[in-house]
Design an enzyme around this catalytic site. Structure first.
Site, mmCIF file in Angstrom:
data_model
loop_
_atom_site.group_PDB
_atom_site.id
_atom_site.type_symbol
_atom_site.label_atom_id
_atom_site.label_comp_id
_atom_site.label_asym_id
_atom_site.label_seq_id
_atom_site.Cartn_x
_atom_site.Cartn_y
_atom_site.Cartn_z
ATOM 1 N N ASP A 1 0.850 -1.183 0.000
ATOM 2 C CA ASP A 1 0.000 0.000 0.000
ATOM 3 C C ASP A 1 0.892 1.241 0.000
ATOM 4 O O ASP A 1 1.876 1.300 0.746
ATOM 5 C CB ASP A 1 -0.903 -0.004 1.239
ATOM 6 C CG ASP A 1 -1.995 1.032 1.166
ATOM 7 O OD1 ASP A 1 -2.914 0.851 0.352
ATOM 8 O OD2 ASP A 1 -1.936 2.014 1.929
ATOM 9 N N ILE A 2 0.547 2.222 -0.844
ATOM 10 C CA ILE A 2 1.300 3.476 -0.868
ATOM 11 C C ILE A 2 0.944 4.274 0.387
ATOM 12 O O ILE A 2 -0.228 4.467 0.702
ATOM 13 C CB ILE A 2 0.970 4.305 -2.119
ATOM 14 C CG1 ILE A 2 1.298 3.521 -3.386
ATOM 15 C CG2 ILE A 2 1.728 5.640 -2.087
ATOM 16 C CD1 ILE A 2 0.845 4.205 -4.668
ATOM 17 N N GLU B 1 -4.728 2.417 -4.203
ATOM 18 C CA GLU B 1 -3.263 2.410 -4.130
ATOM 19 C C GLU B 1 -2.730 1.104 -3.559
ATOM 20 O O GLU B 1 -1.622 1.054 -3.039
ATOM 21 C CB GLU B 1 -2.769 3.605 -3.305
ATOM 22 C CG GLU B 1 -3.091 3.533 -1.842
ATOM 23 C CD GLU B 1 -4.459 4.099 -1.454
ATOM 24 O OE1 GLU B 1 -4.682 4.279 -0.254
ATOM 25 O OE2 GLU B 1 -5.304 4.351 -2.329
#
Length: 140
Positions: free
Chosen positions: A5-6, A48
Site C-alpha cells: 500500500d502506498i 493504491e
C-alpha cells in the site's frame, strides 16, 4: 504474498491532482514488475493497493524481497505530469503459505497478508511486516 500500500497516497492526489496520482500508480506498477522475479505475479488490487504473489518462496526470501522493493520505491523519483518529481514510501505485509494460514482456507492467506500490511502501517509506515507464524507480528 506481499500486500503493498502506498503511504499517504491521498496527499499525492490532493497536492498534485488525480492525473499525477494516476502517473504515480503506473510508475509504481512498473517498478514492482521490474523488482519482482519473472515468475511472480504483480497485481493492482484497487486504489493504491498492490500485491505480489511470490511463487515458490520461503519466509526469509519473501521478507528480503519485500525489503528490497520497499527500498527501491523509497529511492525512486516519481515523474509528475507537470515535469516535477515526488518521492513516496510504501508499507508491505508478508504472508507465507502455509506457514501463516490454514491450508483449507484460501481467504485466510489474503487476510494474513492484509493483517501484516496494517501492522506495517500502524507501526509507522515505510516498513515491511510479516506475521510470525500466526502469532506476534515480526517487523523487519
Amino acid at each position: 504474498m506481499l500486500a503493498i500500500d502506498i503511504d499517504r497516497f491521498k496527499k499525492v492526489n490532493d497536492t498534485f491532482g488525480h492525473s499525477a496520482g494516476d502517473a504515480v500508480l503506473k510508475q509504481l506498477g512498473q517498478l514492482l514488475v521490474e523488482h519482482a522475479r519473472s515468475a511472480d505475479i504483480v497485481s493492482r488490487n484497487g486504489g493504491e493497493e498492490f500485491a505480489i504473489l511470490l511463487l515458490d518462496c520461503g519466509h526469509r526470501q519473501a521478507v528480503a524481497t519485500a525489503e528490497s522493493i520497499r527500498q527501491a520505491v523509497e529511492k525512486y523519483h516519481f515523474a509528475l505530469p507537470d515535469g516535477h518529481t515526488t518521492r513516496l514510501t510504501i508499507s508491505i505485509g508478508v504472508a507465507v503459505y502455509p506457514d501463516h494460514c490454514d491450508a483449507h482456507d484460501d481467504d485466510d492467506f489474503f487476510e494474513q497478508a492484509d493483517r501484516a500490511l496494517y501492522e506495517a502501517k500502524n507501526t509507522g509506515r515505510n516498513r515491511v511486516c510479516a506475521l510470525n507464524f500466526r502469532s506476534l507480528p515480526l517487523t523487519q
